[in-house]
Write a protein that holds these residues in place. Structure first.
Motif, PDB file in Angstrom:
ATOM      1  N   ILE A 131     -10.157  -6.162  10.999  1.00  0.00           N
ATOM      2  CA  ILE A 131     -10.783  -4.843  10.932  1.00  0.00           C
ATOM      3  C   ILE A 131      -9.951  -3.920  10.043  1.00  0.00           C
ATOM      4  N   SER A 132      -8.630  -4.044  10.084  1.00  0.00           N
ATOM      5  CA  SER A 132      -7.768  -3.252   9.204  1.00  0.00           C
ATOM      6  C   SER A 132      -8.027  -3.588   7.742  1.00  0.00           C
ATOM      7  N   ILE A 133      -8.227  -4.863   7.449  1.00  0.00           N
ATOM      8  CA  ILE A 133      -8.503  -5.278   6.069  1.00  0.00           C
ATOM      9  C   ILE A 133      -9.871  -4.760   5.627  1.00  0.00           C
ATOM     10  N   ALA A 134     -10.847  -4.781   6.519  1.00  0.00           N
ATOM     11  CA  ALA A 134     -12.172  -4.251   6.187  1.00  0.00           C
ATOM     12  C   ALA A 134     -12.099  -2.747   5.919  1.00  0.00           C
ATOM     13  N   ALA A 135     -11.310  -2.023   6.708  1.00  0.00           N
ATOM     14  CA  ALA A 135     -11.128  -0.587   6.479  1.00  0.00           C
ATOM     15  C   ALA A 135     -10.426  -0.338   5.149  1.00  0.00           C
ATOM     16  N   GLN A 136      -9.436  -1.155   4.831  1.00  0.00           N
ATOM     17  CA  GLN A 136      -8.731  -1.032   3.557  1.00  0.00           C
ATOM     18  C   GLN A 136      -9.692  -1.241   2.389  1.00  0.00           C
ATOM     19  N   LYS A 137     -10.569  -2.227   2.500  1.00  0.00           N
ATOM     20  CA  LYS A 137     -11.546  -2.503   1.446  1.00  0.00           C
ATOM     21  C   LYS A 137     -12.500  -1.333   1.296  1.00  0.00           C
ATOM     22  N   PHE A 138     -12.939  -0.763   2.406  1.00  0.00           N
ATOM     23  CA  PHE A 138     -13.851   0.375   2.384  1.00  0.00           C
ATOM     24  C   PHE A 138     -13.200   1.575   1.685  1.00  0.00           C
ATOM     25  N   ILE A 139     -11.967   1.876   2.055  1.00  0.00           N
ATOM     26  CA  ILE A 139     -11.252   2.997   1.441  1.00  0.00           C
ATOM     27  C   ILE A 139     -11.020   2.740  -0.045  1.00  0.00           C
ATOM     28  N   SER A 140     -10.681   1.504  -0.380  1.00  0.00           N
ATOM     29  CA  SER A 140     -10.449   1.144  -1.773  1.00  0.00           C
ATOM     30  C   SER A 140     -11.710   1.295  -2.613  1.00  0.00           C
ATOM     31  N   ASP A 141     -12.852   0.890  -2.073  1.00  0.00           N
ATOM     32  CA  ASP A 141     -14.114   1.032  -2.797  1.00  0.00           C
ATOM     33  C   ASP A 141     -14.458   2.495  -3.040  1.00  0.00           C
ATOM     34  N   ILE A 142     -14.234   3.330  -2.040  1.00  0.00           N
ATOM     35  CA  ILE A 142     -14.514   4.762  -2.194  1.00  0.00           C
ATOM     36  C   ILE A 142     -13.581   5.367  -3.235  1.00  0.00           C
ATOM     37  N   ALA A 143     -12.303   5.032  -3.188  1.00  0.00           N
ATOM     38  CA  ALA A 143     -11.350   5.578  -4.162  1.00  0.00           C
ATOM     39  C   ALA A 143     -11.677   5.107  -5.580  1.00  0.00           C
ATOM     40  N   ASN A 144     -12.083   3.856  -5.714  1.00  0.00           N
ATOM     41  CA  ASN A 144     -12.445   3.338  -7.031  1.00  0.00           C
ATOM     42  C   ASN A 144     -13.687   4.038  -7.569  1.00  0.00           C
ATOM     43  N   ASP A 145     -14.688   4.256  -6.728  1.00  0.00           N
ATOM     44  CA  ASP A 145     -15.883   4.978  -7.164  1.00  0.00           C
ATOM     45  C   ASP A 145     -15.551   6.415  -7.553  1.00  0.00           C
ATOM     46  N   ALA A 146     -14.684   7.062  -6.791  1.00  0.00           N
ATOM     47  CA  ALA A 146     -14.279   8.429  -7.127  1.00  0.00           C
ATOM     48  C   ALA A 146     -13.538   8.461  -8.460  1.00  0.00           C
ATOM     49  N   LEU A 147     -12.714   7.440  -8.725  1.00  0.00           N
ATOM     50  CA  LEU A 147     -12.019   7.358 -10.011  1.00  0.00           C
ATOM     51  C   LEU A 147     -13.016   7.199 -11.157  1.00  0.00           C
ATOM     52  N   GLN A 148     -14.032   6.388 -10.956  1.00  0.00           N
ATOM     53  CA  GLN A 148     -15.051   6.216 -11.995  1.00  0.00           C
ATOM     54  C   GLN A 148     -15.795   7.521 -12.254  1.00  0.00           C
ATOM     55  N   HIS A 149     -16.102   8.274 -11.192  1.00  0.00           N
ATOM     56  CA  HIS A 149     -16.742   9.579 -11.366  1.00  0.00           C
ATOM     57  C   HIS A 149     -15.828  10.528 -12.127  1.00  0.00           C
ATOM     58  N   CYS A 150     -14.544  10.498 -11.821  1.00  0.00           N
ATOM     59  CA  CYS A 150     -13.580  11.356 -12.503  1.00  0.00           C
ATOM     60  C   CYS A 150     -13.496  10.998 -13.986  1.00  0.00           C
ATOM     61  N   LYS A 151     -13.457   9.709 -14.286  1.00  0.00           N
ATOM     62  CA  LYS A 151     -13.393   9.272 -15.688  1.00  0.00           C
ATOM     63  C   LYS A 151     -14.648   9.672 -16.446  1.00  0.00           C
ATOM     64  N   MET A 152     -15.809   9.517 -15.818  1.00  0.00           N
ATOM     65  CA  MET A 152     -17.053   9.906 -16.488  1.00  0.00           C
ATOM     66  C   MET A 152     -17.095  11.411 -16.718  1.00  0.00           C
ATOM     67  N   ARG A 153     -16.674  12.167 -15.712  1.00  0.00           N
ATOM     68  CA  ARG A 153     -16.674  13.624 -15.839  1.00  0.00           C
ATOM     69  C   ARG A 153     -15.703  14.075 -16.910  1.00  0.00           C
ATOM     70  N   SER A 154     -14.517  13.464 -16.951  1.00  0.00           N
ATOM     71  CA  SER A 154     -13.529  13.877 -17.955  1.00  0.00           C
ATOM     72  C   SER A 154     -13.927  13.414 -19.356  1.00  0.00           C
TER      73      SER A 154
END
Length: 135
Positions: free
Chosen positions: A67-90
């Protein structure tokens, strides 16, 4: 084909099924053994706390680790998507500015903002709103 031939055929097919089930379950058991040595980013104590507060008490520590690994994957996916939004915006804002700034774009540092995090979380069905005022 007599009865003993049919019985031998059934026994042979059962042996094939057992060996196939054993080989199908082998990667899962190997993965569970690897869980004991892996330390996820989300500590087990944090996962245990939130599971306990939701009313779930895992008896097997490997389940807690999974469950800890699944939570880590979930957080990682959200952070990666936010980074992509930041790159597109910039990239959109820098394309409207002069091209002299794009020279140093490889060394650019990114900052996680609510402006980038909100659409990333919306993709996962989580809606957040900034308060109208700050106290």
């Amino acid at each position: 084909m007599n009865y003993s031939d049919k019985l031998n055929q059934v026994e042979n097919s059962n042996d094939d099924t057992d060996s196939q089930a054993q080989t199908l379950g082998q990667p899962l058991s190997d993965f569970l053994l690897q869980l004991e040595d892996y330390t996820p980013t989300v500590p087990d104590a944090v996962t245990a706390h939130f599971l306990h507060s939701s009313g779930f008490e895992p008896k097997d520590p490997r389940l807690l680790r999974l469950i800890s690994i699944a939570a880590q994957k979930f957080i990682s996916d959200i952070a990666n998507d936010a980074l992509q939004h930041c790159k597109m915006r910039s990239s959109n804002s820098s394309s409207s500015h002069s091209s002299s700034r794009s020279k140093g774009s490889k060394d650019r540092r990114y900052c996680l903002t609510m402006e980038d995090l909100t659409p990333a979380l919306a993709e996962f069905g989580i809606t957040i709103k900034k308060p109208h005022y700050y106290v």
